[in-house]
Design an enzyme around this catalytic site. Structure first.
Site, PDB file in Angstrom:
ATOM      1  N   GLN A   1      47.041 -12.406 -27.667  1.00 54.94           N
ATOM      2  CA  GLN A   1      47.095 -12.796 -26.264  1.00 54.94           C
ATOM      3  C   GLN A   1      47.790 -14.153 -26.106  1.00 54.94           C
ATOM      4  O   GLN A   1      47.397 -15.131 -26.745  1.00 54.94           O
ATOM      5  CB  GLN A   1      45.695 -12.902 -25.651  1.00 54.94           C
TER       6      GLN A   1
ATOM      7  N   TYR B   1      45.156 -19.395 -15.386  1.00 53.67           N
ATOM      8  CA  TYR B   1      46.165 -20.055 -16.230  1.00 53.67           C
ATOM      9  C   TYR B   1      47.571 -19.847 -15.628  1.00 53.67           C
ATOM     10  O   TYR B   1      47.718 -19.276 -14.554  1.00 53.67           O
ATOM     11  CB  TYR B   1      46.042 -19.577 -17.686  1.00 53.67           C
TER      12      TYR B   1
ATOM     13  N   GLY C   1      33.573  -8.186 -24.474  1.00 52.93           N
ATOM     14  CA  GLY C   1      33.738  -9.561 -24.909  1.00 52.93           C
ATOM     15  C   GLY C   1      32.517 -10.075 -25.635  1.00 52.93           C
ATOM     16  O   GLY C   1      32.399  -9.951 -26.867  1.00 52.93           O
TER      17      GLY C   1
HETATM   18  C1  LIG Z   1      33.578 -17.301 -25.385  1.00 54.88           C
HETATM   19  C2  LIG Z   1      34.538 -16.638 -24.453  1.00 54.88           C
HETATM   20  C3  LIG Z   1      35.876 -16.987 -24.497  1.00 54.88           C
HETATM   21  C4  LIG Z   1      36.810 -16.346 -23.687  1.00 54.88           C
HETATM   22  N1  LIG Z   1      38.135 -16.645 -23.820  1.00 54.88           N
HETATM   23  C5  LIG Z   1      39.061 -15.892 -23.174  1.00 54.88           C
HETATM   24  C6  LIG Z   1      40.446 -16.026 -23.484  1.00 54.88           C
HETATM   25  O1  LIG Z   1      40.875 -16.810 -24.336  1.00 54.88           O
HETATM   26  N2  LIG Z   1      41.301 -15.212 -22.813  1.00 54.88           N
HETATM   27  C7  LIG Z   1      40.883 -14.291 -21.882  1.00 54.88           C
HETATM   28  O2  LIG Z   1      41.686 -13.566 -21.314  1.00 54.88           O
HETATM   29  N3  LIG Z   1      39.580 -14.168 -21.575  1.00 54.88           N
HETATM   30  C8  LIG Z   1      38.670 -14.909 -22.220  1.00 54.88           C
HETATM   31  N4  LIG Z   1      37.335 -14.672 -21.988  1.00 54.88           N
HETATM   32  C9  LIG Z   1      36.933 -13.589 -21.074  1.00 54.88           C
HETATM   33  C10 LIG Z   1      36.766 -12.272 -21.854  1.00 54.88           C
HETATM   34  O3  LIG Z   1      38.009 -11.833 -22.358  1.00 54.88           O
HETATM   35  C11 LIG Z   1      36.177 -11.153 -20.978  1.00 54.88           C
HETATM   36  O4  LIG Z   1      37.100 -10.844 -19.953  1.00 54.88           O
HETATM   37  C12 LIG Z   1      34.853 -11.552 -20.346  1.00 54.88           C
HETATM   38  O5  LIG Z   1      34.006 -12.145 -21.323  1.00 54.88           O
HETATM   39  C13 LIG Z   1      34.131 -10.360 -19.713  1.00 54.88           C
HETATM   40  O6  LIG Z   1      33.766  -9.405 -20.667  1.00 54.88           O
HETATM   41  P1  LIG Z   1      32.239  -9.293 -21.214  1.00 54.88           P
HETATM   42  O7  LIG Z   1      31.360  -9.257 -19.995  1.00 54.88           O
HETATM   43  O8  LIG Z   1      32.225  -8.023 -21.999  1.00 54.88           O
HETATM   44  O9  LIG Z   1      31.976 -10.509 -22.053  1.00 54.88           O
HETATM   45  C14 LIG Z   1      36.383 -15.343 -22.776  1.00 54.88           C
HETATM   46  C15 LIG Z   1      35.022 -15.009 -22.715  1.00 54.88           C
HETATM   47  C16 LIG Z   1      34.116 -15.613 -23.546  1.00 54.88           C
HETATM   48  C17 LIG Z   1      32.672 -15.196 -23.502  1.00 54.88           C
END
Ligand SMILES: Cc1cc2nc3c(=O)[nH]c(=O)nc-3n(C[C@H](O)[C@H](O)[C@H](O)COP(=O)(O)O)c2cc1C
Length: 359
Positions: free
Chosen positions: A100, A182, A313
């Site tokens: 990414q 971003y 995530g």
């Molecule tokens: C620790 C952490 C770091 C994240 N960093 C990014 C990132 O670098 N890029 C991104 O697109 N989303 C990032 N996200 C969002 C996740 O990609 C995802 O969209 C979000 O956690 C929702 O999914 P979930 O409910 O299954 O965790 C991050 C989420 C978490 C928890």
């Protein structure tokens, strides 16, 4: 025909995935100084190789796109060499991985950067809020400078070069992070884009940066099926605001639909709970839905045809073998938010597969 489940193989134009789970891109703040991923990342990603597709943490195309503490880039020979070790370890376990690209734009602080260049953004609009720095604790976001019109081709070329670098490092493809406030989302959104040139104002102008960046990335990859994109319409994170997100994102998705991208990845957030239903009809290719899914809701979304892949995530942070846990009805280990961004192995590489934990 039996409807797909999370454990059914899936298909992206270029290849078959062994299941329908994507591991979400997650910044974990374990990189070394100078944007080089640490050796710990080799184990971290290899442990999660059973995902149908791993999306890496946000990786800056170059130094100017870095804003957070201990986050990686894909520009220098040293950075590329470190990523090669990670992709090799994932491949050795039969895994697939897209990198990414996360260009922070206006979201960052000088203390977290290894370039003395200021942050760049569509317009001089500082994001309200604070960011963690190791040296000075929480700090207000820096004020960015506006990208000149004649600099835009160079910024876009940075994503094309990063595409070549990521593929040279062994990634199966790349994802443009056009979500979470971003740089690409700063161009899309009326609150952060006050430009009066061809990249601001009308919705057609605000989507131009993202469309041209995807065109440059697919040209660099030589194959659009190696390029995906992530969107998070109306997500308020990082002080991002848009007057009419439904108009912005339906226009964008219609514009990119003919490109035959690998997939469209959409993060659903509370302001628009029906965003998958709204966007899916405009995108004929693979659709990856993310945001607080679990086994039951993931399977239901696949069965109803709402999505082709489900992005997980937080559950992947603490369940490296998430597909096997789902397949075998095993208990899930709760995630630990206190170690999401902390340095070192704790909470990163010490969550083991189910069998290993009980022994
Ligand atoms: C620790 C952490 C770091 C994240 N960093 C990014 C990132 O670098 N890029 C991104 O697109 N989303 C990032 N996200 C969002 C996740 O990609 C995802 O969209 C979000 O956690 C929702 O999914 P979930 O409910 O299954 O965790 C991050 C989420 C978490 C928890």
């Amino acid at each position: 025909m039996t409807p797909p489940t999370l454990l059914t193989p899936g298909r992206i134009d270029g290849f078959e995935t062994r299941n329908r789970l994507f591991m979400a891109p997650m910044t974990r703040s374990r990189a070394l100084a100078g944007g080089v991923p640490s050796e710990l990342a080799i184990d971290y990603y290899a442990q999660r190789a059973s995902a149908g597709l791993i999306l890496t943490e946000g990786v800056a195309p170059s130094a100017i796109g870095l804003g957070y503490a201990r986050t990686p880039a894909i520009e220098s020979a040293e950075q590329i060499a470190a990523w090669k070790k990670i992709t090799a370890a994932v491949k050795a376990k039969g895994g697939r991985m897209f990198m990414q690209f996360m260009h922070v734009g206006r979201i960052g602080h000088a203390v977290n950067r290894y370039t003395s260049e200021p942050l760049i953004a569509p317009s001089v609009v500082r994001a309200n809020g604070q960011i963690w720095t190791d040296a000075q604790g929480l700090q207000d976001f820096d004020t960015p400078r506006a990208i000149e019109t004649n600099e835009i081709p160079g910024v876009i070329e940075g994503f094309a070069q990063a595409t070549r670098n990521a593929l040279a490092a062994g990634c199966d493809g790349v994802e443009l992070h056009s979500a979470s406030g971003y740089l690409p989302m700063q161009f899309l959104s009326t609150g952060s884009n006050k430009r009066t040139d061809g990249y601001g104002g009308s919705v057609q102008n605000r989507i131009r940066f993202v469309v041209e960046t995807l065109q440059a990335m697919t040209a660099a990859a030589g194959d659009a099926s190696k390029v995906g994109i992530k969107l998070s319409p109306a997500m308020p994170f990082n002080d991002i605001k848009d007057d009419d997100p439904i108009e912005t994102y339906t226009t964008l998705v219609r514009a990119i639909a003919p490109m035959r991208l690998a997939y469209l990845h959409v993060l659903r957030t509370p302001p628009i709970p029906t965003i998958f239903e709204i966007l899916r009809p405009h995108f004929p290719g693979p659709f990856a839905a993310g945001g607080a899914f679990d086994l039951a809701t993931g399977n239901a979304a696949l069965a109803s045809g709402l999505a082709d892949f489900i992005v997980f995530g937080k559950l992947f942070t603490s369940n490296p073998d998430l597909p096997a846990r789902f397949a075998n009805g095993l208990e899930l280990t709760p995630f630990d938010a206190t170690t999401f961004y902390s340095p070192g192995p704790k909470g990163y590489t010490d969550f083991l597969p189910a069998g290993a934990q009980s022994s």
